[in-house]
Design an enzyme around this catalytic site. Structure first.
Site, PDB file in Angstrom:
ATOM      1  N   GLU B 171       0.795  -1.222   0.000  1.00  0.00           N
ATOM      2  CA  GLU B 171       0.000   0.000   0.000  1.00  0.00           C
ATOM      3  C   GLU B 171       0.835   1.284   0.000  1.00  0.00           C
ATOM      4  O   GLU B 171       0.379   2.313  -0.467  1.00  0.00           O
ATOM      5  CB  GLU B 171      -0.954   0.004   1.201  1.00  0.00           C
ATOM      6  CG  GLU B 171      -2.103  -0.990   1.071  1.00  0.00           C
ATOM      7  CD  GLU B 171      -3.023  -0.693  -0.115  1.00  0.00           C
ATOM      8  OE1 GLU B 171      -3.231   0.497  -0.421  1.00  0.00           O
ATOM      9  OE2 GLU B 171      -3.498  -1.660  -0.741  1.00  0.00           O
ATOM     10  N   SER B 445     -53.816 -23.814  34.157  1.00  0.00           N
ATOM     11  CA  SER B 445     -53.488 -24.481  35.426  1.00  0.00           C
ATOM     12  C   SER B 445     -52.041 -24.311  35.842  1.00  0.00           C
ATOM     13  O   SER B 445     -51.655 -24.787  36.900  1.00  0.00           O
ATOM     14  CB  SER B 445     -53.783 -25.968  35.304  1.00  0.00           C
ATOM     15  OG  SER B 445     -55.091 -26.158  34.835  1.00  0.00           O
TER      16      SER B 445
END
Lengths: 144, 754
Positions: B171, B445
């Site tokens: 780079e 229940s």
């Protein structure tokens, strides 16, 4: 004040180590030498009533894995690092969720940091898991 | 003449001032933001680490799955962290190690040996290890909702030398010398592009690229390019090369992972290879360096061939520049891409992550969670989650092929109150309506244990053998029309013992008991069990009216399973900041809210549910001698099917219903029970133990009358009682040797001999 606190921490550690010694399995590694000595707590209580109860389901013991954690928790408590001690004990509890020894260590640590209510609740819960008179009595002492 | 030159001078001066001011502005912008630039770091959410020790309840298959999810690679001989070799009952692995909040778990090669469904031994180099833990699976992250940048920070000192030099070779070769931009660099780039016949690199320096990513838009104009150069020079004036390079390494964009943008080489290494940047092989380093130029063009997942070619070009450049030897480049060129091979595990548990997010939102602002780089250690258990998902899928497929029914389940370890697994809908891996957290349904229940517990807390009045009347009743409340509850079978059952009424889930007996105690007493009990919201203070509450989520029900049953100790359901253990400093621990806290003895008696009744009541179907899945306790729940016309229960180690609550609240045709027993039992039979490692607390004793009872009776007498069975609450009346039957020797499930808990 400072002295009594120190003595108490010493007692906490020795109790943890003492109870560690009670376990049926002897860990292959050496257990750190106790820092202080204290006789078994003398608590007069009627023996646990477990009529005809058979031995519990035989799950292989996680004792060998628990001992190093309990020892480290004892050391942390002695340093006054109760947070670290409790974190280690919680890890121990996840490994051996039905170890009364772990509950006892937690109850002792909670008391050492001044949280009597949590010490009591933890010990009560631990009573469900104690197997020897010594363990049960030590836990019961927190519930009074 | 003089005038024009004067004018020109003025103009030039003005231009200079403008440029000067612009530079002052740019300079201020750089110094204000660069030195304390807040990287936005998402929070990482980790599963519980798998603990390895001799005696651990774990199969070789479980360990293999955990390692697969962790991205360990299977090899013949593990030589570096993250490798494993498996051979029947021996797993040889090179653990990666991990910095846990309490201490560091070292990298090491360990041998785990199994015997059946347990770990027999754990050792390293022939020496036994008492206890160790694997690195925790990262199950997700907390990203900004709209997506956004994510990265893992890495310090320059931790970036491998070869990687750093390779990066500069490709780079920015004159990075160490230039002032922010490089004429030579541009020329060299042009030359090398020309020579290789393709674009190897652009002419921008690393500093320019950083400025561009950091401050500027991607438009390509001359002004922007000049600004870029100016800012690059200013950046170089203010900061050291190392600071600039480190920022670049953490900033660079390297691809997309769903909505989140992968920034920085450290996260890219994790994302593409499941490894820390420090542990990348040469060919993997080259691939990442090559991706800078075109993160999507050279994406190794989407364009593997192009990525491979690009990687090889990079290797060539690295060899040309003397970063690596030509032989190394040749060896690396021969390697495959080496991407991680795991199925995408990250973010595939949206339901659990949502629970974590909710718990976090009590203590943290959304912004802190998505930007501060927190590590969040949870109780999530990938092994239990896998089983819960597969049990859910198997049972739902069998119950409902049409796909109209929905379901949700919660699994906790009740000793610690930690949530281990969660399914929020039939498609467990897709985010969406999280029914485990957000469904608001009547519980039928499932609420009844609150009534019975409130009764059993009054040992002067009630015991398991108290006779209740299961006969029709009408309840009149002011301002409401009279309510006439019905039994599921539309029959009444006359006199029944208290424990039978719960085991058979008789509505009439339960409503009568609840009215006798008072609705307030039941509301109070629910609150003590941990259910405080959505509870209507009405008689219909007794049969389950209200709005409850599966997590609410898990909280309630958690308190019951833990022996009357209420503890908040926890999903988070620790939170650690970006520097590894502990921020917060969520400690275990017990609060005794219900008497141990009363809960003990309730446990007996809940065991009776599965042995002789509405929950007996669980033993179609579980072995007969594997003790569990639980309760079914069914709402009107079977709109909701519930089951909640626990074994010795796990608690689970399952729900089945329809999002449109339509009829399912299922009861608790024919629906949710199956998910529950299918899961428990495969996931639970420990049956419910029988631990009798102080002040409890057993008595022989006549199962019809509730009178004391003798062992071996007709209808005799043994029941536990709080001392002093035993029935007063006695049958006239004297104890005798029970010839049959058949013991009921409860008797056999005591191991009595005939």
């Amino acid at each position: 004040m400072a002295l009594s606190q120190l003595l108490f921490r010493g007692a906490v550690v020795s109790l943890v180590i003492l109870l560690a010694g009670c376990s049926t399995y002897t860990p292959p590694v050496s257990v750190p030498t106790p820092v202080a000595k204290q006789p078994e707590p003398k608590v007069v209580t009627p023996p646990v009533k477990m009529p005809q109860a058979p031995p519990r389901p035989t799950t292989p013991s996680a004792d060998a894995a628990l001992q190093p954690l309990l020892a480290k928790a004892g050391q942390a408590a002695q340093r006054g690092d109760y947070e670290q001690a409790l974190a280690l004990l919680e890890r121990a509890q996840r490994i051996g969720p039905d170890s009364a020894q772990v509950y006892l260590g937690m109850a002792q640590t909670h008391r050492a940091r001044g949280d009597a209510a949590q010490a009591r609740a933890t010990a009560e819960r631990g009573l469900l898991y104690c197997t020897t008179d010594a363990q049960c009595n030590a836990l019961r002492a927190f519930t009074r | 003449m003089f005038r024009t030159s004067h004018l020109l001078f003025k103009l030039a001066l003005a231009a200079l001032v403008v440029v000067g001011l612009f530079m002052v502005y740019l300079d201020a912008r750089i110094t204000a933001t660069f030195s304390d630039k807040m990287w936005e770091l998402s929070a990482k959410v980790y599963a519980r680490p798998l603990e390895l020790f001799a005696g651990a309840a774990l199969t070789p298959g479980d360990l293999a799955y955990e390692l697969e999810v962790l991205g360990y690679r299977t090899v013949t001989t593990p030589r570096q962290p993250g490798e494993v070799s498996r051979n029947q009952n021996r797993v040889d692995l090179y653990a990666r190690g991990f910095d846990f909040p309490d201490e560091r778990e070292p990298q090491r090669r360990v041998l785990v040996e199994f015997s059946g469904a347990r770990v027999k031994a754990v050792s390293a180099g022939g020496t036994g290890i008492d206890l160790m833990r694997l690195d925790p699976v990262q199950v997700g992250g907390i990203y900004p909702r709209q997506g956004g940048e994510d990265r893992l920070l890495v310090r320059l000192a931790d970036v491998p030398e070869v990687f750093r030099r390779g990066l500069m070779a490709v780079e920015d070769r004159s990075f160490d010398q230039h002032w922010g931009f490089s004429i030579g660099g541009i020329a060299r780039a042009a030359f090398s592009n020309l020579r290789s016949g393709q674009v190897v690199s652009g002419g921008s320096t690393i500093t320019q690229q950083l400025v561009k990513n950091y401050y500027l838009t991607s438009e390509r104009t001359l002004v922007r390019k000049l600004t870029e150069v100016l800012m690059a020079v200013l950046l170089e004036l203010h900061y050291e090369k190392d600071q600039i390079l480190e920022s670049y390494i953490n900033e660079v964009y390297l691809g997309q992972d769903g909505p989140r943008a992968v920034h920085g080489f450290a996260l890219a290494a994790q994302h593409y290879f499941d490894k820390p940047l420090e542990q990348l092989d040469l060919h993997q380093q080259a691939l990442l360096i090559g991706m800078i130029k075109g993160p999507s063009l050279y994406n190794p997942e989407r364009n593997p061939q192009r990525a491979l070619e690009r990687r090889n070009v990079i290797l060539e450049v690295m060899a040309d520049q003397g970063v690596i030897a030509p032989e190394q480049a040749a060896a690396a060129r021969a390697m495959p891409l080496g991407l991680n091979n795991r199925g995408r595990i990250r973010d595939s548990f949206p339901a659990f992550l949502e629970l974590v997010r909710r718990q976090l939102s009590r203590d943290y602002r959304e912004e802190d969670l998505t930007t501060r780089g927190l590590s969040i250690f949870t109780s999530f258990d990938p092994l239990l989650q896998r089983q819960l998902e597969s049990s859910t899928a198997a049972v739902m497929e069998q119950l409902d092929r049409s796909g109209k029914l929905q379901t949700a389940s919660v699994v906790t370890r009740f000793d610690t109150g930690e949530v281990a697994a969660l399914v929020g809908g039939r498609k467990a891996r897709y985010a969406g309506f999280n029914r485990a957290l957000d469904a608001r349904r009547p519980a039928g229940s499932l609420l009844k244990p609150a009534i019975y517990l409130a009764a059993l807390e009054r040992p002067g009045q009630f015991s398991l053998a108290t006779v209740l009347s299961d006969t029709p009743l009408t309840i009149k409340a002011a301002g409401a029309k009279p309510w006439q509850p019905q039994n599921f079978d539309r029959k009444s059952h006359g006199d029944v013992l208290l424990y039978q009424a719960l085991a058979q889930s008789y509505n009439l007996a339960s409503a009568r008991l609840g009215m006798q105690l008072g609705v307030d007493a039941v509301v109070d009990m629910l609150a003590r069990l941990g259910v405080e919201e959505g509870v209507p203070r009405l008689p219909a509450l007794l049969l389950g009216a209200g709005e409850y989520s599966p997590v609410d029900m898990a909280t309630m049953y958690q308190t019951i399973a833990a022996g009357g100790f209420r503890m908040p359901l926890r999903s988070i253990r620790d939170i650690v900041d970006v520097n590894g400093e502990p921020l917060k621990r969520y400690p275990l806290e017990y609060e005794r809210t219900v008497g141990l003895q009363a809960v003990h008696l309730l446990h007996f009744a809940l065991r009776a549910v599965v042995h002789e009541g509405t929950g007996h179907g669980v033993y179609n899945y579980l072995p007969q001698d594997f003790a569990v306790a639980g309760k079914t729940g069914t709402t009107n016309d079977g709109r909701d099917s519930w089951f909640a229960g626990f074994s010795g180690d796990l608690l689970a609550v399952s729900w089945i219903g329809r999002d449109d609240n339509g009829v399912t045709g299922l009861t608790g027993g024919s629906g949710a029970l199956k998910v529950w039992a299918h899961f428990m039979s495969r996931a639970s490692k420990q049956p419910l133990a029988y631990r009798m607390p102080d002040d409890i004793q057993t008595q022989w009872i006549d199962d019809r009358s509730g009178y004391l009776t003798g062992e071996g007498c007709p209808n005799s069975r043994i029941l536990p009682f709080i001392t002093g609450s035993e029935p007063r009346q006695r049958t006239d039957c004297a104890p005798r040797d029970s010839g049959s020797g058949v013991k009921d499930w409860f008797e056999s808990l005591f191991g009595r001999n005939g």
